[in-house]
Design an enzyme around this catalytic site. Sequence first.
Site, PDB file in Angstrom:
ATOM      1  N   ASP A   1      14.473  24.344  38.035  1.00  0.00           N
ATOM      2  CA  ASP A   1      15.302  25.523  38.293  1.00  0.00           C
ATOM      3  C   ASP A   1      16.761  25.137  38.502  1.00  0.00           C
ATOM      4  O   ASP A   1      17.090  24.002  38.840  1.00  0.00           O
ATOM      5  CB  ASP A   1      14.802  26.268  39.534  1.00  0.00           C
ATOM      6  CG  ASP A   1      14.784  25.373  40.758  1.00  0.00           C
ATOM      7  OD1 ASP A   1      14.425  24.185  40.618  1.00  0.00           O
ATOM      8  OD2 ASP A   1      15.141  25.840  41.849  1.00  0.00           O
ATOM      9  N   GLU A   2      17.627  26.094  38.296  1.00  0.00           N
ATOM     10  CA  GLU A   2      19.034  26.027  38.683  1.00  0.00           C
ATOM     11  C   GLU A   2      19.733  24.737  38.259  1.00  0.00           C
ATOM     12  O   GLU A   2      20.314  24.031  39.073  1.00  0.00           O
ATOM     13  CB  GLU A   2      19.166  26.169  40.217  1.00  0.00           C
ATOM     14  CG  GLU A   2      18.609  27.477  40.729  1.00  0.00           C
ATOM     15  CD  GLU A   2      18.809  27.651  42.226  1.00  0.00           C
ATOM     16  OE1 GLU A   2      19.331  28.695  42.626  1.00  0.00           O
ATOM     17  OE2 GLU A   2      18.441  26.735  42.988  1.00  0.00           O
ATOM     18  N   VAL A   3      19.664  24.442  36.979  1.00  0.00           N
ATOM     19  CA  VAL A   3      20.369  23.255  36.499  1.00  0.00           C
ATOM     20  C   VAL A   3      21.821  23.624  36.202  1.00  0.00           C
ATOM     21  O   VAL A   3      22.096  24.527  35.418  1.00  0.00           O
ATOM     22  CB  VAL A   3      19.693  22.684  35.235  1.00  0.00           C
ATOM     23  CG1 VAL A   3      20.391  21.407  34.796  1.00  0.00           C
ATOM     24  CG2 VAL A   3      18.218  22.431  35.503  1.00  0.00           C
TER      25      VAL A   3
END
Lengths: 476, 554
Positions: free
Chosen positions: B350-352
């Site tokens: 997630d959330e790269v």
Amino acid sequence: WSHMTGAGAMAALALLLVGLVPAGAVWPQPQLVRESLGGGRCRLSPDRFRFGYARSSAVGPGCAVLDQAFLRYWRLLRDAGPRAPEDTRPWKPLCTELLVSVATPHCDGFPDMDSVESYKLSTSEDLSLLSSESVWGALRGLETFSQLVWRDEDGTFYLNKTDIVDFPRFAHRGLLLDTSRHYLPVRAILETLDVMAYNKFNVFHWHIVDDPSFPYESAAFPELSQKGAYNPVTHVYTLNDVKLVIEYARLRGIRVISEFDTPGHTLSWGPGAPGLLTPCYAGSIPSGAHGPVNPILNTTYQFMTELFKEISTVFPDFYLHLGGDEVDFSCWRSNPEIQAFMQRMGFGQDYAKLESFYIQRLLDIISSYGKGYVVWQEVFDNGVKVKPDTIIHVWRENAGPYQQEVARVTEAGYRALLSAPWYLNRISYGQDWQTAYQVEPLEFEGSPEQKELVIGGEACMWGEYVDVTNLTPRLW
Amino acid sequence: MEPARLFLGFLCASAALAASSLHQRPPQPEPLLLQEEEEPELGESPSGSLWPLPRSLRILPSQLRLAPARFQLVHGPGSTAGPSCALLQDAFRRYYEHIFGYSKWQNRGQRRLPAGTELLQLQVIIGSKDSECDNYPNITSDEAYQLSVTEPVAVLKAEKVWGALRGLETFSQLVYEDDYGSFLINESEITDYPRFAHRGILLDTSRHFLPLKSILTNLDAMAFNKFNVLHWHIVDDHSFPYQSVTFPELSGKGSYTYDHIYTPTDVRLVIDYARLRGIRVIPEFDSPGHTQSWGKGKKDLLTPCFNGEHQSGSYGPVNPILNTTYNFMTDLFKEISGVFPDAYIHLGGDEVDFTCWKSNPDVTEFMKQQGFGIDYAKLESYYIQKILDIVSSANKGYIVWQEVFDKGAKIKSDTIVEVWIGNLYTAELSRVTRAGFTAILAAPWYLDYISYGQDWKKYYSVEPLNFIGCEKQKKLVIGGEACLWGEFVDATNLTPRLWPRASAVGERLWSSENVTNIRDAYNRLVKHRCRMLRRGIAAEPLFVGYCDHEARGL
């Protein structure tokens, strides 16, 4: 507060300095901190360190407030971490004691609104001295001292050479706990008092009874808790409990102000005091429900006279909190006898006048016991004639900006206590401490005299969603 | 087969329309009240204090007594599990304690009770040839059970030990005390099984370290609420408390302090403690983002960020262009696959944040070589793809956060996609399941987002299958997770913040879809919360009131 600005600027400077050294974690920030940056520090061995009275002190051994505080703070020091093995190195300089000098010889009394909490603290390798006007100031200074001690990576305790001059900005720094919506065991209250002392709070506002339960065990009216507590044995505060709380608080320089809120918020009083509450009507017959205290009966005032006589004795503080908030008029309105009374008194349809009538008589009762009183803001808003030394507690968040209420209250010459921005029970996601922190209590339109009338504030932890399981982490 | 599929597709569409018209609900307004919130009426639920509510339940008025000195939990006749099944032996002891252990009953109940009024035993009968006593629970574990309480013995039947564990919990919830301290149970018939197979709690031990004791206490509470998955978000940007045998430097340099680590023994203890309660432990090693703390103990793992021509000194996500990265991940996940017995590993994803990758000239060059253009999502997918292959080769399945699916990474068909982004999660569930992937729902259950008032009702009112999709799609939603992220949570507030709010999610995931009556739920949950207190879980109050036995030892 103009005399504050100089000290304020110096305190700000001191804050900058403190930021550079390991000891900079004193909370709340003292008024003035001067710390030597030249490495002036001494080592401290908790085992060998002692607290004592200076020769010049007007109080000495036998002063319970300080004797016990010495022991408490020594234990805090000792328990600050695992002890290193006895270190016999000739490590100098070594701090060995803190001497306390109190100017006035009073030790056995209770703290009050006029207690002087200022102190001066000077630590160095030669002599660490804490001097104060009263024992209450000495308590604040001991707390500060305990926060100055720090440890390096090897676990060695140090004390930096530091000079502190400190005094509180506001005289009333309170915390409200609500023991009616959920019962809080005595130990939870005592623990809260400990943490209050760590944060230099000085008033425990004990909202002890309310609609949901009546845990206060009254000697004059034992039925109140027998029938009004959640459980008459396990969910009550006995006289001994109350005394314990008051003494525990006193030893920490904390006043206990009890609140017996009337005429609203009294549903739990009803079962133990037949006839006290107003019977509500549905049309021409009683509905079986009850409303606020019945203000038209003489028996009501006889009851209050007796009850508050007891309360005035049990709670030593000069002030009682009498509540007076959120009185719902619908039940009074429904009751034909009250309607008749309103007519007789010429109140018309203005039930605020009836409320005032009740409050007025209650205030007279309290005055006759030589007590002062704090009331929630509605009492002032509704125009009740109150004594000039009444303290008005400003709490409403949603009735226009609270700053305006503070302005109105102080303009009328009353002293004000601020809680509106500090309802800590109203949780939200994130660092909401910052919102509470950024409040400036004197930021309202008013003269310097008005500002002087703001005696302080209270953080409130109402109990709808709080009991012993979450009290401490939610509050601190 | 082609025509049949078309036909199914047609059914899907019409079902979707019906669903949308039936289930659309306006968002619930937030309560705006101060001290004067309307008090919910506390009353008696016909289902007593059962939580979560069983699928089918008949409670008769006839009461039986249990005498602590005589009552026994035993293996019933014909059970394929016997005294050699340590899992059940432990459970018997535990539940005896939960039923009787909190009051001083020692001098009571010695006298014979009138015939026909005493319950003497609970017989537990495992039906299947393989009781699975020594296994770890898994996604297909059978948790169904039947409980029949009649004089003089109650019978709990389950195919596997997992169902027996759930049934023991239910049995313990049926027992109550009267005013004289007698233990009573009503004659009852219960048939029960979970609605969703994956009922999880996420704990985050990176933002704050949680002592082992907190985790174990939480596993107890999970069992009391029939949760069966601990999603252990064990590492993240802030700290790396997992002590790796292969790469000890990771926690050596990436944990908050030497004291803030989980040793292999700790991890094994958590897994065993969970197994005995029928709870799976799924670790999450989130990458390529959320890995700042990995960098301290593993040189060159993270992407160096650039400020113009020069390295800025800060680091971004895992560096996806180096072979050493994949060598490292191969070794690390090989270890993790051995340490955690569950068939699934949560791989995060997630959330790269692409800014650091964008700044780095080597990464830019690599993008060009690979023909990715400036689409960094392709680079992310490239990385994820390789990680998935690594984990597959270790014979593990994987769970990923929804971005991995959103960005179009090619994932194996049996990948589980966890939906977490708060708004429009129903649309995401539609998309994920339409693409044929299995889904877990977490979005509406971020319990770290606290607010004033009874927010458990909000969690309770979520219907996980309330999204547009056909039956086949709905079947792909295997459950949900209540997430307690750790930004503002450590051992001081974990338990009261999580419980009983997570209980609301517990019932939603276990009980029937039509169990939605808030008032009935309130009446049961108030009692269930008091029961948790009595069992040592410092669950916070729902609203004004009290418990006969308040929390102790806090």
